[in-house]
Design a protein around this motif. Structure first.
Motif, mmCIF file in Angstrom:
data_model
loop_
_atom_site.group_PDB
_atom_site.id
_atom_site.type_symbol
_atom_site.label_atom_id
_atom_site.label_comp_id
_atom_site.label_asym_id
_atom_site.label_seq_id
_atom_site.Cartn_x
_atom_site.Cartn_y
_atom_site.Cartn_z
ATOM 1 N N LEU A 72 36.254 40.191 44.662
ATOM 2 C CA LEU A 72 35.759 39.264 43.645
ATOM 3 C C LEU A 72 34.494 39.804 42.978
ATOM 4 C CD1 LEU A 72 36.467 36.439 42.520
ATOM 5 C CD2 LEU A 72 34.780 35.508 44.117
ATOM 6 N N ASP A 73 33.574 40.325 43.774
ATOM 7 C CA ASP A 73 32.327 40.855 43.240
ATOM 8 C C ASP A 73 32.577 42.068 42.340
ATOM 9 O OD1 ASP A 73 29.273 40.879 43.353
ATOM 10 O OD2 ASP A 73 29.733 42.907 44.055
ATOM 11 N N THR A 74 33.495 42.940 42.777
ATOM 12 C CA THR A 74 33.792 44.147 42.001
ATOM 13 C C THR A 74 34.347 43.801 40.628
ATOM 14 O OG1 THR A 74 34.209 45.432 44.014
ATOM 15 C CG2 THR A 74 35.108 46.291 41.953
ATOM 16 N N TRP A 75 35.334 42.911 40.588
ATOM 17 C CA TRP A 75 35.954 42.573 39.313
ATOM 18 C C TRP A 75 35.050 41.696 38.451
ATOM 19 C CZ3 TRP A 75 39.512 45.084 36.994
ATOM 20 C CH2 TRP A 75 40.497 45.769 37.716
ATOM 21 N N SER A 76 34.120 40.972 39.054
ATOM 22 C CA SER A 76 33.191 40.147 38.274
ATOM 23 C C SER A 76 32.139 40.993 37.570
ATOM 24 C CB SER A 76 32.489 39.128 39.185
ATOM 25 O OG SER A 76 33.393 38.216 39.731
ATOM 26 N N ARG A 77 31.807 42.150 38.153
ATOM 27 C CA ARG A 77 30.717 42.961 37.646
ATOM 28 C C ARG A 77 31.167 44.227 36.909
ATOM 29 N NH1 ARG A 77 25.741 41.857 40.293
ATOM 30 N NH2 ARG A 77 25.924 40.261 41.916
ATOM 31 N N VAL A 78 32.424 44.603 37.041
ATOM 32 C CA VAL A 78 32.862 45.885 36.487
ATOM 33 C C VAL A 78 32.622 45.950 34.979
ATOM 34 C CG1 VAL A 78 35.256 45.177 36.023
ATOM 35 C CG2 VAL A 78 34.738 47.582 36.542
#
Length: 393
Positions: A72-78
């Motif tokens: 979730l964090d990766t796709w929210s910040r990419v």
């Protein structure tokens, strides 16, 4: 207990939708009393951008709460710059190379490889994926098998690379085969190498090396690897609408325009990433219905077995959603896409695969959450059921 398989399909930036679905599923399971440390997916298979999400989950299968949070964090910040170069020299040099090769081929000594330079993705994957953690998750029993698919430009074969807790005999079908290996970053780069957009990657296949691209190419049976790896029921998360019948044109004007390069490319992308999944789900549903007609005592005479399938896919058109957020792309990437017609409504299909920016990916995550909670009863039934019924998209 039944062994549950998870299949994450490709779609470039569209794969952010899967993060929202996974978070919502985990929330539903926790509310139902699912143990916090228990991984609900014993077999995980990924293709293209879905392979990246799948690998992030697989590496942390023994810490599933952390795995969901990381995805979730990766796709929210990419951001686009985490996936391909958006600086002026990096973004324009590849495009200029293509122009020179097409117009002055006799002056260009090296052939162009891709529209974008995805060197930044290598760094992102190296931080996100640890092959040692993947091996530990498999050895601990938290994960039974993990697989990534890629397509060989060299031989035309569609190859599933897999890593498993116990030896699994490789399978071979028409134009597709399986290869046991220790999966690393190169396999993910190859699986997510969208044709023409990102460069091909050399991978070992037996005693030779071949150049591979996006695993969605020629993927005629996307559900098959999970079944071969031992899954008894399968959750499929797509990255595009799975609609029955013909989708009617959204054109409302009195004049039809000749399709831009981006519009043609977007149509080709949809064929690569979406069509095979819908067809495979329909085929599996027919097999399940046929097996229901065979007496249970006679089913042992066939190698076929009923497979429970739940498919969750976007309820909205993602190209339309991308149109609202194209302005979030860096100017260099936006300029390149504008040159081929990918920044208007008709060409936004292509942009929807390349729009790695938080406003768009977070909107996809929220759509994934909404679609999954709308099917809460299906999710509960899928994880609680031992029946052999197929839940359509």
């Amino acid at each position: 207990m039944q062994r549950t398989g998870l299949i994450l399909m490709g779609g470039g930036a569209r794969a952010a939708y899967q993060a929202g679905v996974l978070e919502a599923i985990w929330s539903i399971l926790r509310d139902e009393g699912w143990p916090a440390a228990c991984n609900p997916f014993q077999v995980i298979c990924g293709t293209s951008a879905g392979a990246i999400t799948a690998a992030a989950l697989a590496c942390r299968a023994d810490r599933i709460d952390e795995a969901i949070g990381t995805v979730l964090d990766t796709w929210s910040r990419v951001r686009a710059g985490d996936v391909y170069r958006v600086d002026v020299p990096g973004a324009l040099s590849n495009a200029l190379h293509w122009v020179l090769a097409l117009g002055f081929g006799w002056l260009v000594r090296t052939r162009p490889r891709s529209l974008f330079d995805n060197t930044p993705l290598n760094g992102l994957l190296s931080r996100l994926i640890d092959p040692a953690c993947l091996a530990r998750a498999i050895d601990s029993g938290a994960l039974h098998a993990f697989a990534v698919t890629a397509s060989s430009y060299t031989s035309g074969q569609h190859v599933t690379y897999y890593q498993s807790a116990t030896p699994i005999v490789p399978w071979s079908r028409t134009q597709r085969l399986a290869c046991p290996t220790r999966i690393g970053v190169d396999h993910l780069l190859a699986s997510s190498a969208i044709p023409f957009v990102f460069p091909a990657v050399a991978l070992a296949l037996g005693d030779r090396h071949e150049y591979f691209g996006d695993g969605s190419i020629r993927q005629t049976a996307p559900i098959s690897p999970a079944i071969h790896l031992g899954a008894d029921r399968i959750l499929v998360i797509g990255a595009g609408q799975l609609q029955a019948g013909t989708v009617h044109s959204t054109h409302t004007g009195s004049q039809y325009h000749y399709p831009s390069l981006a519009q043609v490319a977007g149509h080709a992308m949809a064929s690569i990433f979406l069509d095979a999944l819908a067809g495979d789900i329909e085929r599996l549903s027919r097999v399940n219905n046929t097996l229901q007609l065979i007496p249970e005592s006679d089913r042992s005479a066939t190698r076929l077995r009923p497979i429970d399938v739940l498919a969750i896919a976007p309820s909205e058109r993602l190209d339309a959603l991308a149109t609202e957020h194209i302005h979030a792309l860096p100017r260099t990437a936006r300029t390149l896409l504008r040159m081929i017609g990918a920044t208007d409504r008709r060409g936004a299909g292509l942009a929807s695969y390349l729009l790695f920016e938080p406003p768009y990916t977070r909107a996809l995550i929220e759509l994934g959450r909404k679609d999954t909670f709308a099917r809460k009863d299906d999710v509960r039934r899928f994880f609680a059921s031992n029946d052999s019924t197929t839940n359509g998209p």
